[in-house]
Design a protein around this motif. Structure first.
Motif, PDB file in Angstrom:
ATOM      1  N   PRO A 274       0.099   2.039   8.816  1.00  0.00           N
ATOM      2  CA  PRO A 274       0.891   1.609   7.648  1.00  0.00           C
ATOM      3  C   PRO A 274       2.259   1.040   8.029  1.00  0.00           C
ATOM      4  N   TYR A 275       2.905   1.656   9.031  1.00  0.00           N
ATOM      5  CA  TYR A 275       4.208   1.161   9.471  1.00  0.00           C
ATOM      6  C   TYR A 275       4.047  -0.166  10.192  1.00  0.00           C
ATOM      7  N   ALA A 276       3.015  -0.291  11.023  1.00  0.00           N
ATOM      8  CA  ALA A 276       2.749  -1.552  11.709  1.00  0.00           C
ATOM      9  C   ALA A 276       2.492  -2.667  10.704  1.00  0.00           C
ATOM     10  N   ASP A 277       1.762  -2.347   9.641  1.00  0.00           N
ATOM     11  CA  ASP A 277       1.514  -3.329   8.584  1.00  0.00           C
ATOM     12  C   ASP A 277       2.831  -3.824   7.993  1.00  0.00           C
ATOM     13  N   TYR A 278       3.759  -2.889   7.743  1.00  0.00           N
ATOM     14  CA  TYR A 278       5.007  -3.306   7.121  1.00  0.00           C
ATOM     15  C   TYR A 278       5.834  -4.159   8.073  1.00  0.00           C
ATOM     16  N   ILE A 279       5.875  -3.822   9.352  1.00  0.00           N
ATOM     17  CA  ILE A 279       6.628  -4.644  10.303  1.00  0.00           C
ATOM     18  C   ILE A 279       6.036  -6.047  10.364  1.00  0.00           C
ATOM     19  N   SER A 280       4.706  -6.133  10.270  1.00  0.00           N
ATOM     20  CA  SER A 280       4.046  -7.431  10.239  1.00  0.00           C
ATOM     21  C   SER A 280       4.474  -8.222   8.999  1.00  0.00           C
TER      22      SER A 280
ATOM     23  N   VAL B 249       8.680  -7.820  -0.934  1.00  0.00           N
ATOM     24  CA  VAL B 249       8.622  -8.771   0.172  1.00  0.00           C
ATOM     25  C   VAL B 249       8.099 -10.115  -0.334  1.00  0.00           C
ATOM     26  N   HIS B 250       8.882 -11.170  -0.126  1.00  0.00           N
ATOM     27  CA  HIS B 250       8.529 -12.520  -0.569  1.00  0.00           C
ATOM     28  C   HIS B 250       8.101 -13.345   0.649  1.00  0.00           C
ATOM     29  N   PHE B 251       7.091 -14.202   0.443  1.00  0.00           N
ATOM     30  CA  PHE B 251       6.592 -15.047   1.510  1.00  0.00           C
ATOM     31  C   PHE B 251       6.687 -16.516   1.113  1.00  0.00           C
ATOM     32  N   PRO B 252       6.762 -17.407   2.115  1.00  0.00           N
ATOM     33  CA  PRO B 252       6.750 -18.836   1.798  1.00  0.00           C
ATOM     34  C   PRO B 252       5.352 -19.282   1.396  1.00  0.00           C
ATOM     35  N   GLY B 253       5.282 -20.443   0.756  1.00  0.00           N
ATOM     36  CA  GLY B 253       3.981 -21.000   0.417  1.00  0.00           C
ATOM     37  C   GLY B 253       3.287 -20.248  -0.699  1.00  0.00           C
ATOM     38  N   PRO B 254       1.963 -20.188  -0.640  1.00  0.00           N
ATOM     39  CA  PRO B 254       1.192 -19.663  -1.772  1.00  0.00           C
ATOM     40  C   PRO B 254       0.930 -18.165  -1.738  1.00  0.00           C
ATOM     41  N   MET B 255       1.350 -17.482  -0.669  1.00  0.00           N
ATOM     42  CA  MET B 255       0.999 -16.067  -0.550  1.00  0.00           C
ATOM     43  C   MET B 255       1.719 -15.225  -1.592  1.00  0.00           C
ATOM     44  N   PRO B 256       1.007 -14.284  -2.199  1.00  0.00           N
ATOM     45  CA  PRO B 256       1.640 -13.427  -3.206  1.00  0.00           C
ATOM     46  C   PRO B 256       2.607 -12.433  -2.572  1.00  0.00           C
ATOM     47  N   ASN B 257       3.552 -11.982  -3.374  1.00  0.00           N
ATOM     48  CA  ASN B 257       4.490 -10.968  -2.913  1.00  0.00           C
ATOM     49  C   ASN B 257       3.774  -9.644  -2.671  1.00  0.00           C
ATOM     50  N   VAL B 258       4.416  -8.788  -1.881  1.00  0.00           N
ATOM     51  CA  VAL B 258       3.905  -7.446  -1.607  1.00  0.00           C
ATOM     52  C   VAL B 258       5.040  -6.459  -1.818  1.00  0.00           C
ATOM     53  N   VAL B 259       4.733  -5.316  -2.423  1.00  0.00           N
ATOM     54  CA  VAL B 259       5.724  -4.270  -2.642  1.00  0.00           C
ATOM     55  C   VAL B 259       5.379  -3.067  -1.777  1.00  0.00           C
ATOM     56  N   LEU B 260       6.386  -2.495  -1.126  1.00  0.00           N
ATOM     57  CA  LEU B 260       6.221  -1.274  -0.341  1.00  0.00           C
ATOM     58  C   LEU B 260       6.836  -0.112  -1.095  1.00  0.00           C
ATOM     59  N   LEU B 261       6.052   0.958  -1.246  1.00  0.00           N
ATOM     60  CA  LEU B 261       6.528   2.215  -1.813  1.00  0.00           C
ATOM     61  C   LEU B 261       6.367   3.281  -0.735  1.00  0.00           C
ATOM     62  N   GLU B 262       7.417   4.030  -0.451  1.00  0.00           N
ATOM     63  CA  GLU B 262       7.367   5.042   0.607  1.00  0.00           C
ATOM     64  C   GLU B 262       7.503   6.444   0.039  1.00  0.00           C
ATOM     65  N   ASN B 263       6.839   7.391   0.704  1.00  0.00           N
ATOM     66  CA  ASN B 263       6.981   8.810   0.372  1.00  0.00           C
ATOM     67  C   ASN B 263       6.709   9.621   1.627  1.00  0.00           C
TER      68      ASN B 263
ATOM     69  N   MET C 293       4.240  11.113   2.636  1.00  0.00           N
ATOM     70  CA  MET C 293       2.902  10.945   3.185  1.00  0.00           C
ATOM     71  C   MET C 293       2.707   9.573   3.838  1.00  0.00           C
ATOM     72  N   GLY C 294       3.703   8.696   3.734  1.00  0.00           N
ATOM     73  CA  GLY C 294       3.572   7.377   4.338  1.00  0.00           C
ATOM     74  C   GLY C 294       3.908   6.269   3.369  1.00  0.00           C
ATOM     75  N   ALA C 295       3.159   5.176   3.462  1.00  0.00           N
ATOM     76  CA  ALA C 295       3.461   3.979   2.677  1.00  0.00           C
ATOM     77  C   ALA C 295       2.292   3.603   1.783  1.00  0.00           C
ATOM     78  N   THR C 296       2.640   3.069   0.621  1.00  0.00           N
ATOM     79  CA  THR C 296       1.654   2.523  -0.302  1.00  0.00           C
ATOM     80  C   THR C 296       2.049   1.091  -0.611  1.00  0.00           C
ATOM     81  N   TYR C 297       1.066   0.197  -0.651  1.00  0.00           N
ATOM     82  CA  TYR C 297       1.343  -1.205  -0.918  1.00  0.00           C
ATOM     83  C   TYR C 297       0.823  -1.612  -2.288  1.00  0.00           C
TER      84      TYR C 297
END
Length: 289
Positions: A100-106, A229-243, A245-249
């Motif tokens: 989950p953390y690696a995903d967020y760094i990506s 998290v905002h991306f260029p082009g057509p990709m949709p935004n992603v939200v990170l929620l932390e607790n 137990m880890g991360a939820t997207y």
């Protein structure tokens, strides 16, 4: 030969979600779109659900099938397909950086802009090494001293995206004033140095800081922090929620739009930028007296 099944990564999920949206926008069924490509529908379904990889040339074929003409869309999605399985610098820390953390760094690495509402802590991208060590060690229930040290290194390395020569991340952070009153009994200078760090990083043209005062009006951020998290082009935004137990997207435009509206209200409720920096400076000065 068909592509081999792969482990869904955050990049593949973003690519799959975007391709599915573009197919739906084109009014094509799975069978119809797959047929044009000479595939069976299950292959395209697996690609859209991030359980099968896709080559950049195949992305090009799909976009042409969907009637996409914007070159930026081609560039963005072909690049995402090319980098979907790419290893990042953080994988050197694979023993401590879990998926989950690696995903967020990506996500952070690919992002154009991040809006973060942080009611309890200074955001990781703005933390000093000492502050990071205190908060990581305090939050963990199972990490060794060596693992905490490695995670501090990772957090510091992430901050390079704020000062890249080209394409530096645009970062808008809103902190609650309560987070700035944190005291660390064993290392009392930690917070003073952290406040100085906030003032220093606020001078970067791509970083905006605001503070939510203790006496603020009610706002949507009262229910907890998040990163949008905002991306260029057509990709949709992603939200990170932390607790703990880890991360939820949260992925997809229909869901993330609620967080966009929430952040805008939080931003409007917080102190203006110059007043926020003045408050941080006063708090930092208080540590010197």
């Amino acid at each position: 030969m068909p592509n081999s099944p792969v482990v869904p990564t955050i990049r593949r999920r973003r690519l799959g979600v975007t391709l599915k949206r573009l197919r739906n926008d084109a009014g094509l069924t799975l069978d119809e779109a797959a047929g044009v490509m000479g595939w069976k529908a299950p292959k395209l379904s697996k690609i859209e659900n991030a359980v099968q990889s896709i080559r950049p040339a195949e992305v090009t074929g799909l976009l042409e099938t969907y009637g996409v003409s914007d070159p930026e869309v081609f560039t963005a999605l072909e690049g995402l397909a090319r980098d979907a399985g790419k290893k990042g610098w953080w994988q050197t820390y694979g023993d401590v950086v879990f998926l989950p953390y690696a995903d967020y760094i990506s996500l952070e690495t690919d992002a154009q802009q991040i809006w973060e509402w942080s009611p309890l802590l200074v955001p990781g991208l703005l933390q000093t090494a000492a502050y990071a060590r205190e908060t990581i060690a305090g939050a963990t229930t199972s990490r060794t001293t060596e693992e905490v040290g490695a995670l501090v290194e990772v957090r510091q390395a992430r901050q390079a995206i704020l000062s890249k020569p080209e394409g530096a991340l645009e970062f808008w952070a809103i902190l609650h004033e309560a987070a700035l009153h944190q005291r660390f009994a064993i290392r009392p200078n930690t917070m003073r140095d952290q406040l100085r760090r906030l003032l220093e990083v606020s001078e970067l043209p791509n970083v905006t800081l605001q503070v939510m005062p203790l006496d603020s009006a009610s706002h949507p951020g009262l229910v907890g922090g998040f990163s949008l998290v905002h991306f260029p082009g057509p990709m949709p935004n992603v939200v990170l929620l932390e607790n703990v137990m880890g991360a939820t997207y949260v992925e997809g435009g229909n869901d993330t739009v609620h967080f966009t509206k929430a952040f805008e209200r939080i931003r409007a409720t917080a102190l203006p930028v110059q007043d926020s920096l003045a408050l941080i400076a006063r708090l930092e000065e208080g540590h010197r007296t």
